[in-house]
Motif scaffolding. Sequence first.
Motif, PDB file in Angstrom:
ATOM      1  N   THR A  13       0.832  -1.214   0.000  1.00 60.01           N
ATOM      2  CA  THR A  13       0.000   0.000   0.000  1.00 60.01           C
ATOM      3  C   THR A  13       0.864   1.261   0.000  1.00 60.01           C
ATOM      4  N   ALA A  14       0.301   2.328  -0.544  1.00 64.05           N
ATOM      5  CA  ALA A  14       0.890   3.673  -0.418  1.00 64.05           C
ATOM      6  C   ALA A  14      -0.209   4.563   0.152  1.00 64.05           C
ATOM      7  N   ILE A  15       0.082   5.144   1.327  1.00 67.07           N
ATOM      8  CA  ILE A  15      -0.953   5.863   2.077  1.00 67.07           C
ATOM      9  C   ILE A  15      -0.468   7.253   2.452  1.00 67.07           C
ATOM     10  N   SER A  16      -1.359   8.227   2.339  1.00 66.65           N
ATOM     11  CA  SER A  16      -1.109   9.508   2.992  1.00 66.65           C
ATOM     12  C   SER A  16      -2.348   9.836   3.821  1.00 66.65           C
ATOM     13  N   VAL A  17      -2.092  10.273   5.035  1.00 68.68           N
ATOM     14  CA  VAL A  17      -3.200  10.620   5.932  1.00 68.68           C
ATOM     15  C   VAL A  17      -2.861  11.896   6.681  1.00 68.68           C
ATOM     16  N   LYS A  18      -3.864  12.757   6.777  1.00 69.22           N
ATOM     17  CA  LYS A  18      -3.720  14.022   7.466  1.00 69.22           C
ATOM     18  C   LYS A  18      -4.853  14.111   8.483  1.00 69.22           C
ATOM     19  N   VAL A  19      -4.524  14.458   9.722  1.00 66.60           N
ATOM     20  CA  VAL A  19      -5.583  14.618  10.727  1.00 66.60           C
ATOM     21  C   VAL A  19      -5.443  15.959  11.440  1.00 66.60           C
ATOM     22  N   ASP A  20      -6.587  16.492  11.856  1.00 68.55           N
ATOM     23  CA  ASP A  20      -6.632  17.678  12.706  1.00 68.55           C
ATOM     24  C   ASP A  20      -7.610  17.371  13.839  1.00 68.55           C
ATOM     25  N   LEU A  21      -7.046  17.196  15.047  1.00 68.74           N
ATOM     26  CA  LEU A  21      -7.881  16.803  16.189  1.00 68.74           C
ATOM     27  C   LEU A  21      -8.884  17.883  16.571  1.00 68.74           C
ATOM     28  N   ASP A  22      -8.582  19.114  16.200  1.00 73.67           N
ATOM     29  CA  ASP A  22      -9.462  20.232  16.555  1.00 73.67           C
ATOM     30  C   ASP A  22     -10.285  20.680  15.353  1.00 73.67           C
ATOM     31  N   GLY A  23     -10.674  19.712  14.562  1.00 76.69           N
ATOM     32  CA  GLY A  23     -11.422  20.003  13.346  1.00 76.69           C
ATOM     33  C   GLY A  23     -12.918  20.075  13.590  1.00 76.69           C
ATOM     34  N   THR A  24     -13.649  19.895  12.509  1.00 79.87           N
ATOM     35  CA  THR A  24     -15.111  19.949  12.574  1.00 79.87           C
ATOM     36  C   THR A  24     -15.731  18.685  11.984  1.00 79.87           C
ATOM     37  N   GLY A  25     -14.888  17.663  11.785  1.00 81.10           N
ATOM     38  CA  GLY A  25     -15.405  16.406  11.245  1.00 81.10           C
ATOM     39  C   GLY A  25     -15.441  16.375   9.726  1.00 81.10           C
ATOM     40  N   ARG A  26     -14.609  17.211   9.106  1.00 81.99           N
ATOM     41  CA  ARG A  26     -14.547  17.181   7.637  1.00 81.99           C
ATOM     42  C   ARG A  26     -13.766  15.957   7.194  1.00 81.99           C
ATOM     43  N   TYR A  27     -14.156  15.395   6.089  1.00 80.73           N
ATOM     44  CA  TYR A  27     -13.471  14.196   5.611  1.00 80.73           C
ATOM     45  C   TYR A  27     -13.312  14.231   4.105  1.00 80.73           C
ATOM     46  N   ASP A  28     -12.216  13.636   3.672  1.00 85.50           N
ATOM     47  CA  ASP A  28     -11.922  13.490   2.249  1.00 85.50           C
ATOM     48  C   ASP A  28     -11.161  12.171   2.150  1.00 85.50           C
ATOM     49  N   ILE A  29     -11.913  11.093   1.914  1.00 87.83           N
ATOM     50  CA  ILE A  29     -11.383   9.734   2.047  1.00 87.83           C
ATOM     51  C   ILE A  29     -11.474   9.022   0.703  1.00 87.83           C
ATOM     52  N   ARG A  30     -10.367   8.489   0.250  1.00 89.27           N
ATOM     53  CA  ARG A  30     -10.422   7.642  -0.956  1.00 89.27           C
ATOM     54  C   ARG A  30      -9.440   6.488  -0.808  1.00 89.27           C
ATOM     55  N   THR A  31      -9.975   5.311  -0.547  1.00 86.26           N
ATOM     56  CA  THR A  31      -9.111   4.133  -0.379  1.00 86.26           C
ATOM     57  C   THR A  31      -9.341   3.091  -1.473  1.00 86.26           C
ATOM     58  N   GLY A  32     -10.358   3.298  -2.280  1.00 82.61           N
ATOM     59  CA  GLY A  32     -10.687   2.293  -3.296  1.00 82.61           C
ATOM     60  C   GLY A  32     -11.615   1.198  -2.781  1.00 82.61           C
ATOM     61  N   VAL A  33     -11.907   1.232  -1.468  1.00 82.70           N
ATOM     62  CA  VAL A  33     -12.830   0.244  -0.871  1.00 82.70           C
ATOM     63  C   VAL A  33     -14.065   1.021  -0.394  1.00 82.70           C
ATOM     64  N   GLY A  34     -15.129   0.911  -1.159  1.00 83.30           N
ATOM     65  CA  GLY A  34     -16.304   1.755  -0.945  1.00 83.30           C
ATOM     66  C   GLY A  34     -16.879   1.688   0.460  1.00 83.30           C
ATOM     67  N   PHE A  35     -17.096   0.502   0.971  1.00 83.87           N
ATOM     68  CA  PHE A  35     -17.693   0.401   2.305  1.00 83.87           C
ATOM     69  C   PHE A  35     -16.756   0.951   3.374  1.00 83.87           C
ATOM     70  N   PHE A  36     -15.460   0.710   3.195  1.00 84.15           N
ATOM     71  CA  PHE A  36     -14.479   1.221   4.158  1.00 84.15           C
ATOM     72  C   PHE A  36     -14.441   2.754   4.125  1.00 84.15           C
ATOM     73  N   ASP A  37     -14.513   3.337   2.932  1.00 83.24           N
ATOM     74  CA  ASP A  37     -14.602   4.806   2.834  1.00 83.24           C
ATOM     75  C   ASP A  37     -15.810   5.316   3.626  1.00 83.24           C
ATOM     76  N   HIS A  38     -16.932   4.631   3.477  1.00 87.95           N
ATOM     77  CA  HIS A  38     -18.167   4.992   4.194  1.00 87.95           C
ATOM     78  C   HIS A  38     -17.929   4.968   5.713  1.00 87.95           C
ATOM     79  N   MET A  39     -17.182   3.966   6.188  1.00 86.22           N
ATOM     80  CA  MET A  39     -16.893   3.862   7.626  1.00 86.22           C
ATOM     81  C   MET A  39     -15.930   4.955   8.082  1.00 86.22           C
ATOM     82  N   MET A  40     -14.926   5.249   7.252  1.00 87.22           N
ATOM     83  CA  MET A  40     -13.968   6.293   7.617  1.00 87.22           C
ATOM     84  C   MET A  40     -14.628   7.675   7.614  1.00 87.22           C
TER      85      MET A  40
END
Length: 195
Positions: A13-40
């Motif tokens: 796998t090649a992964i990049s992930v960015k998090v902000d603990l003080d965010g507002t719950g915004r998400y931009d998720i693309r893993t190629g696994v549809g159900f997993f994206d839904h969970m993330m």
Amino acid sequence: MRQADITRKTAETAISVKVDLDGTGRYDIRTGVGFFDHMMDQLARHSLIDITLRCEGDLHIDDHHTVEDCGIALGQALTQALGDKRGIRRYGSFHLAMDDALVRCALDLSGRPYLVCNLPFPTAKIGSFDTELVREFFQALSTHGGITLHVDMIHGLNSHHIAEAAFKAVARSLREAVEPDPRAASAIPSTKGML
Ligand SMILES: [Mn+2]
């Protein structure tokens, strides 16, 4: 700034992930696994942690490496963003109801990975997604996030609901645990003095 930016590359796998603990719950998720994206998406939305995640995984084999490695990278990002954990609540728990499904999560950002995952899915698949990968994800998140994580299904009939209730329960618990505690703003929440 309680943020982190992790890149992780292996032969699988090649992964990049960015998090902000003080965010507002915004998400931009693309893993190629549809159900997993839904969970993330749920994890970000209900934890109020902003998450940007990209994964290019070996999906021609199956979803396993992608889901597990996203858990590893997200756990690493949480660890980095939390730093010395000064001023956080540390503990979080939530009972989350979603139609037939009721899932309880209790977690401790202890630095001591431990997973109890009791999610007896009635089916092996949700669409093309293997339900056993939910546990794999939580195991990786626990190990690399240093999280004592208990996820227990109390009731459930539908695998999609059970999985989604589990991710939302973990999300709400994380929200509570990473939140600044205004009564102990500069303290590390441990009698040991470190976490
Ligand atoms: Mn759903």
